[in-house]
Write a protein that holds these residues in place. Structure first.
Motif, PDB file in Angstrom:
ATOM      1  N   GLY A 164       0.708  -1.263   0.018  1.00  0.00           N
ATOM      2  CA  GLY A 164      -0.027  -0.059   0.070  1.00  0.00           C
ATOM      3  C   GLY A 164       0.805   1.323   0.164  1.00  0.00           C
ATOM      4  N   LYS A 165       1.902   1.143   0.476  1.00  0.00           N
ATOM      5  CA  LYS A 165       2.908   2.434   0.509  1.00  0.00           C
ATOM      6  C   LYS A 165       3.720   2.705  -0.562  1.00  0.00           C
ATOM      7  CE  LYS A 165       4.298   1.653   5.231  1.00  0.00           C
ATOM      8  NZ  LYS A 165       5.264   1.207   5.972  1.00  0.00           N
ATOM      9  N   ASN A 166       3.722   1.628  -1.574  1.00  0.00           N
ATOM     10  CA  ASN A 166       4.575   1.858  -2.846  1.00  0.00           C
ATOM     11  C   ASN A 166       3.865   1.596  -4.215  1.00  0.00           C
ATOM     12  OD1 ASN A 166       7.132   2.188  -1.537  1.00  0.00           O
ATOM     13  ND2 ASN A 166       6.755   0.163  -0.774  1.00  0.00           N
ATOM     14  N   THR A 167       2.453   1.772  -4.297  1.00  0.00           N
ATOM     15  CA  THR A 167       1.878   1.562  -5.625  1.00  0.00           C
ATOM     16  C   THR A 167       2.278   2.612  -6.685  1.00  0.00           C
ATOM     17  OG1 THR A 167       0.014   3.154  -4.309  1.00  0.00           O
ATOM     18  CG2 THR A 167      -0.358   0.880  -4.395  1.00  0.00           C
ATOM     19  N   CYS A 168       1.901   2.204  -7.941  1.00  0.00           N
ATOM     20  CA  CYS A 168       2.295   2.882  -8.944  1.00  0.00           C
ATOM     21  C   CYS A 168       1.330   2.417  -9.943  1.00  0.00           C
ATOM     22  CB  CYS A 168       3.752   2.616  -9.486  1.00  0.00           C
ATOM     23  SG  CYS A 168       3.964   1.024 -10.431  1.00  0.00           S
ATOM     24  N   ASN A 169       1.095   3.429 -10.783  1.00  0.00           N
ATOM     25  CA  ASN A 169       0.011   3.279 -11.772  1.00  0.00           C
ATOM     26  C   ASN A 169       0.597   2.981 -13.333  1.00  0.00           C
ATOM     27  OD1 ASN A 169      -2.341   3.365 -10.135  1.00  0.00           O
ATOM     28  ND2 ASN A 169      -2.100   5.406 -10.075  1.00  0.00           N
ATOM     29  N   SER A 170       1.668   3.817 -13.536  1.00  0.00           N
ATOM     30  CA  SER A 170       2.323   3.591 -14.912  1.00  0.00           C
ATOM     31  C   SER A 170       3.831   4.078 -14.368  1.00  0.00           C
ATOM     32  CB  SER A 170       1.840   4.965 -15.826  1.00  0.00           C
ATOM     33  OG  SER A 170       2.418   5.900 -15.149  1.00  0.00           O
ATOM     34  N   ASP A 171       4.816   3.764 -15.433  1.00  0.00           N
ATOM     35  CA  ASP A 171       6.087   3.846 -15.248  1.00  0.00           C
ATOM     36  C   ASP A 171       6.364   5.341 -14.946  1.00  0.00           C
ATOM     37  OD1 ASP A 171       6.126   1.478 -16.226  1.00  0.00           O
ATOM     38  OD2 ASP A 171       7.227   1.552 -18.297  1.00  0.00           O
ATOM     39  N   ALA A 172       5.437   6.379 -15.198  1.00  0.00           N
ATOM     40  CA  ALA A 172       5.908   7.510 -14.720  1.00  0.00           C
ATOM     41  C   ALA A 172       6.147   7.575 -13.151  1.00  0.00           C
ATOM     42  CB  ALA A 172       4.861   8.622 -15.241  1.00  0.00           C
ATOM     43  N   ASP A 173       5.467   6.817 -12.754  1.00  0.00           N
ATOM     44  CA  ASP A 173       5.443   6.782 -10.964  1.00  0.00           C
ATOM     45  C   ASP A 173       6.932   6.521 -10.518  1.00  0.00           C
ATOM     46  OD1 ASP A 173       2.996   7.840 -11.096  1.00  0.00           O
ATOM     47  OD2 ASP A 173       2.033   6.062 -10.603  1.00  0.00           O
ATOM     48  N   CYS A 174       7.633   5.695 -11.407  1.00  0.00           N
ATOM     49  CA  CYS A 174       8.774   5.136 -10.933  1.00  0.00           C
ATOM     50  C   CYS A 174      10.105   5.608 -11.634  1.00  0.00           C
ATOM     51  CB  CYS A 174       8.750   3.487 -11.061  1.00  0.00           C
ATOM     52  SG  CYS A 174       7.305   2.803 -10.731  1.00  0.00           S
ATOM     53  N   THR A 175      10.518   6.664 -11.246  1.00  0.00           N
ATOM     54  CA  THR A 175      11.645   7.608 -11.809  1.00  0.00           C
ATOM     55  C   THR A 175      12.905   6.571 -11.469  1.00  0.00           C
ATOM     56  OG1 THR A 175      10.532   9.403 -10.694  1.00  0.00           O
ATOM     57  CG2 THR A 175      12.667   9.630 -11.970  1.00  0.00           C
ATOM     58  N   LYS A 176      13.470   6.153 -12.701  1.00  0.00           N
ATOM     59  CA  LYS A 176      14.678   5.272 -12.673  1.00  0.00           C
ATOM     60  C   LYS A 176      15.669   6.096 -11.985  1.00  0.00           C
ATOM     61  CE  LYS A 176      18.052   3.671 -15.629  1.00  0.00           C
ATOM     62  NZ  LYS A 176      18.379   2.500 -16.755  1.00  0.00           N
ATOM     63  N   GLY A 177      16.541   5.298 -11.122  1.00  0.00           N
ATOM     64  CA  GLY A 177      17.594   5.680 -10.695  1.00  0.00           C
ATOM     65  C   GLY A 177      17.283   6.361  -9.275  1.00  0.00           C
ATOM     66  N   GLN A 178      16.094   6.461  -8.767  1.00  0.00           N
ATOM     67  CA  GLN A 178      15.683   7.181  -7.387  1.00  0.00           C
ATOM     68  C   GLN A 178      15.203   6.015  -6.536  1.00  0.00           C
ATOM     69  OE1 GLN A 178      13.713  10.761  -7.535  1.00  0.00           O
ATOM     70  NE2 GLN A 178      15.527  11.500  -8.060  1.00  0.00           N
ATOM     71  N   PHE A 179      15.152   6.333  -5.241  1.00  0.00           N
ATOM     72  CA  PHE A 179      14.328   5.680  -4.432  1.00  0.00           C
ATOM     73  C   PHE A 179      13.739   6.300  -3.373  1.00  0.00           C
ATOM     74  CE2 PHE A 179      17.892   6.751  -1.659  1.00  0.00           C
ATOM     75  CZ  PHE A 179      17.299   6.614  -0.326  1.00  0.00           C
ATOM     76  N   LYS A 180      12.487   5.551  -3.226  1.00  0.00           N
ATOM     77  CA  LYS A 180      11.570   6.431  -2.108  1.00  0.00           C
ATOM     78  C   LYS A 180      11.986   6.089  -0.638  1.00  0.00           C
ATOM     79  CE  LYS A 180       7.503   5.734  -5.130  1.00  0.00           C
ATOM     80  NZ  LYS A 180       6.388   5.178  -5.467  1.00  0.00           N
ATOM     81  N   ARG A 181      11.391   6.815   0.152  1.00  0.00           N
ATOM     82  CA  ARG A 181      11.917   6.701   1.598  1.00  0.00           C
ATOM     83  C   ARG A 181      11.205   5.665   2.138  1.00  0.00           C
ATOM     84  NH1 ARG A 181      10.716  11.549   6.032  1.00  0.00           N
ATOM     85  NH2 ARG A 181      10.792  10.362   7.891  1.00  0.00           N
ATOM     86  N   THR A 182       9.949   5.014   1.662  1.00  0.00           N
ATOM     87  CA  THR A 182       9.371   3.663   2.118  1.00  0.00           C
ATOM     88  C   THR A 182       9.698   2.682   1.194  1.00  0.00           C
ATOM     89  OG1 THR A 182       7.551   4.301   0.608  1.00  0.00           O
ATOM     90  CG2 THR A 182       7.432   4.925   2.833  1.00  0.00           C
ATOM     91  N   GLY A 183      10.760   2.913   0.320  1.00  0.00           N
ATOM     92  CA  GLY A 183      10.968   1.598  -0.567  1.00  0.00           C
ATOM     93  C   GLY A 183      12.287   0.871  -0.116  1.00  0.00           C
ATOM     94  N   ASN A 184      12.575  -0.115  -0.754  1.00  0.00           N
ATOM     95  CA  ASN A 184      13.657  -1.090  -0.475  1.00  0.00           C
ATOM     96  C   ASN A 184      14.840  -0.878  -1.392  1.00  0.00           C
ATOM     97  OD1 ASN A 184      12.664  -2.462   1.970  1.00  0.00           O
ATOM     98  ND2 ASN A 184      10.887  -2.741   0.497  1.00  0.00           N
ATOM     99  N   GLY A 185      14.631  -0.266  -2.580  1.00  0.00           N
ATOM    100  CA  GLY A 185      15.664  -0.358  -3.502  1.00  0.00           C
ATOM    101  C   GLY A 185      15.649   0.874  -4.409  1.00  0.00           C
TER     102      GLY A 185
END
Lengths: 406, 406, 406
Positions: free
Chosen positions: C129-150
């Motif tokens: 629930g913390k890391n949902t995305c709808n399209s590739d645009a939500d997942c900027t390449k090379g970045q990482f989210k504070r709630t993410g694992n990589g």
């Protein structure tokens, strides 16, 4: 506002002016008596000497005190070599220091019992006398004994007369400790201590690498309590010896040593005189006393390295005997401050009052002419309210006469 | 029992009743002198203001003090990515924090030198200038040098001009430290600190998650010394900056930072006003001063991961440069108590005595009519015992006349 | 030297002899008034009782105090057995205690989430629930989210609706915590604590293995707050219960407990009466209060075991829930010393002065014949310098007459 009449006003003004323009001071008798005078002056001088000598000079009561926040970083150096039944091996710092990070508390492995290739399986308990069984009935399935190493399967193994258990097998056999200790060369390992202290109240930061202890000196120095008291590099053998233990004995079964770094800084003097003092002492029981009642000697713990071999999880268990070193920093700085100075003077005046009390006891009780002095010191009021004691009144009159000899 | 005669009894009764019905109070001179009065009253008021203002209001002498027992739990968050000669890798908390347990002292790896696949074997020493040899004679078999990494085999290797040693081979080459630091992204890692303190004497428990710092606030807040002083989540870059260091420099060679959590609680007020204050300072040497004499900068340690490959024990050695964080909790609570209040009043009365001493010095030495006041204050006894000094007797008589002017 | 005339010399000699042969003592009025006498004596006796009772007997003001330097060594005992989906496994001390060394702060694993065979690769984020995305645009390449694992690769994975990341894959799924806790048998584990304290100022070393606690006793005893207060072996379940928590709840999500070892030693008595007292309390929040505002409960951390499989580095990640135990030693020894005795007496005399002040207030303000006593106590000097107040002069004369009634 008009309620306060001018009479009232003038009364208040007068009371205030009286308060401000008056001043009370105690009336005193100046006793001219050689013996009493000398005794009292000596007592007073003694108290004065005590206050000045002890409170001010020895205890430095005119200074405020601050306790240091210390930080310690350590680094061991040295390589050990072992030849266990033909298998040669070299041990470096990453192998023999636990934990790695160089903190203020760590263990240097000096001896060990290694159990290679343990897997999760079934095997009989160690026949060390604590886990004997005669029949399967002694080994309740699914339970474990306080002295045991795993869960019993319910079988009693005939060859060892111990219960079969599910555990990391084979079971570690720690019945004999290697002697001489395997890493007895640890005696020559060196420990570098970097200690930094902060006195937050005075804003002073100080490191144990003081003036004169620079890169060049550190490269070749070794701590010596007589000649190199400031060198921050310590030979492990020296640390053990200075704390009163025998190295080869401690290396065999392990032990714990505290290194106390003491800072006592008088910040009214030059900061360069604020230098550390190193002390060494045993932590669990004192080596010098033959403590036969000691229930548990030595220092050891177990650690395991896990690995996968042919898709099976295995581990190498080590029972490590080592020298645990705890570094304790104890820092105290003092600096002149007006508040403790005033407080010390005030309490000194208080103690001075004791001298007067003692002198009065002497004057009024031990001197031949004590009654004369009593008359001088005291004025009596007649007990006029309830019990008129005539005798006292008379005494009082006599006193008055003594007081006013005309 | 009958030995004590009725006479004795009445004597004791009388002494007791005398003791209980009598009361001594010092006789005093009330000096009516404007100048002396004003000076003395001002001195006394000053002392009174000092006692009330300092001892009671500033130092809160009416309160007892208790020191906190603190407990700290920490958790890092953040992921780092490295690309070393084409090999991509992601580092998470388990990879870069040493040790894992979330205690009050830990290291965040920011840079490292990795030596893969070390085995127990023979190889030449690192040609770093410290271990050069010209012939086999320089490499005594079975010995090891203080600057060396293993046991010498007795051979001098021609290609490197260093001794061959038995060690974990290949030897780590730490002559160049990666620059920029490999995990420089650590600047954005966050540290969550949970701190709980107990004041055992007052039975008060308090956490740094105070009122207003709830789950919702924690999810999005970040510590800021001006705007979010109570947020328990800290950006590593901010911690380094606030302690006065440059992050990229410290990330390269490592360093140590102390985080001081200060609690100063007045339990006479609301418990909600008992909140923590965070402070940051460098632990080894002060960053702000150009300390050229510093013998040893940076912070690093080595750690090894062991594994079996093709039945051979191998290890991956890492020299880790990192930021060591030591969290120190310093808690102090105060609460009203009758004992320190009485003690403060008592010592205040003692200090008040100093005012009288000073006033007397003024009165008896600096005032024009000092002799008059001396006569008022002192009564002299003639030296009658040993040395009758006629001059003194005469003075004494004069005084008596002054005292009783009729 | 000849400059000092013989006149001068004799003057100095006289001043010195005057100083030594004289002695001042305050003149006092002995008020013979039953009511005032009784009140004042009672006040004085009260102050005396307070000084003797409190300062000397209760606070032991005649003793110096020293704080102990403590050292703690711990050892857990016990074996746990788990059966996770048919895979049987036994856990011993090396498996469930972090860290190994037996220090004063460690964690006993009671529950865990294991993620086997992680490798550096790409996989979708956990759909928590913390890391949902709808399209590739939500997942900027090379970045990482504070709630993410990589590090995000820039792709949004359809099946999970989360970003694809580069990380240790597969990602740990910690959405459900095993219940009941996997190692709930930890309740029966035992903890052996060896604690040694040193009072450096008195040179006293003491261990918690006091007289009577020998090898034989230790083998079979178990700490009990009522019957075995000195047994240094503690059942983990007892520790949790005595600190006010519920074991199965704490075992599930983890927690932290402080064990306080208190030494309060009066070294004027026999050393055998210097024994430890054990206390237990929760460290993060108090279990007894329903603290709903608590932002973060439980105690957990992650640790990884690294291994090589088929030339690929893998790791086993464990999220460990456990009981963290912090052992705090608090030692205080007291011994008779002359300095604090003198200081306590001096400050007692100071407090005694308060009694006189209070009595004087009563005597001079509340007693009917207060003016009579004022006359006895005070002698007035006429204001002769600036403002001659006739009324005062008159009063003064009256007083003189009262004073010298002939």
């Amino acid at each position: 506002m008009c309620i306060i009449s001018s009479k009232m006003k003038s009364y208040i003004t007068e009371a205030l002016s009286n308060f401000f323009f008056e001043y009370e001071t105690p009336r005193q008798v100046l006793v001219r008596n050689r013996r009493v005078g000398v005794v009292c002056r000596l007592i007073q001088l003694g108290v004065l000497a005590y206050i000045i000598g002890w409170v001010f000079i020895y205890e430095k009561g005119y200074q405020t005190v601050d306790i240091a926040i210390g930080s310690v970083f350590t680094k061991m150096k040295g390589v050990a070599y072992t030849d266990i039944s033909g298998e040669e091996r070299v041990w470096d710092v990453s192998d023999y220091v636990y934990p790695d990070q160089g903190g203020e508390s760590f263990v240097i492995m000096t001896n060990f019992i290694i159990t290679d290739g343990q897997t999760q399986s079934m095997c009989p308990e160690l026949p060390d006398g604590k886990n004997t069984c005669n029949s399967d009935a002694d080994c309740t399935k699914g339970q474990f004994k306080r002295t045991g190493n795993g869960h019993m399967t319910g079988k009693c193994v005939n060859t060892t007369n111990t219960c079969e258990i599910m555990s990391w097998c084979p079971i570690e056999d720690d019945r004999t400790i290697p002697n001489p200790p395997l890493l007895s060369v640890a005696e020559n390992f060196t420990l570098f201590i970097k200690n930094s202290i902060t006195f937050p109240a005075f804003g002073v930061v100080r490191s144990n690498l003081v003036e004169g202890v620079d890169q060049r000196y550190i490269k070749k120095c070794l701590y010596d309590p007589d000649e190199h008291q400031l060198c921050p590099i310590f030979r492990l053998g020296d640390i053990v010896r200075l704390s009163g233990f025998n190295f080869s004995q401690m290396a065999g079964v392990g032990g714990a040593i505290g290194i106390l770094i003491e800072w006592e800084c008088n910040l009214d003097l030059s900061l360069q005189r604020c230098i550390p003092k190193y002390g060494f002492h045993g932590l669990y029981g004192n080596a010098k006393e033959g403590e036969s009642s000691q229930a548990s000697v030595g220092y050891n713990f177990r650690t395991a390295k896990y690995y996968m071999e042919d898709k099976v999880e295995k581990r190498t268990l080590m029972k490590i005997f080592g020298i645990r070193i705890d570094i304790v920093v104890h820092g105290l700085a003092r600096k002149f401050d007006i508040i403790p100075t005033l407080t010390a003077i005030g309490s000194g005046v208080g103690i001075f009052g004791v001298a007067t009390v003692v002198c009065d006891l002497v004057l009024l009780n031990l001197v031949p002419k004590k009654d004369f002095y009593k008359n001088m010191k005291f004025k009596y009021t007649a007990v006029q309210d309830e019990v008129p004691v005539i005798q006292l009144d008379k005494e009082d009159q006599e006193k008055s006469q003594t007081e006013n000899p005309k």
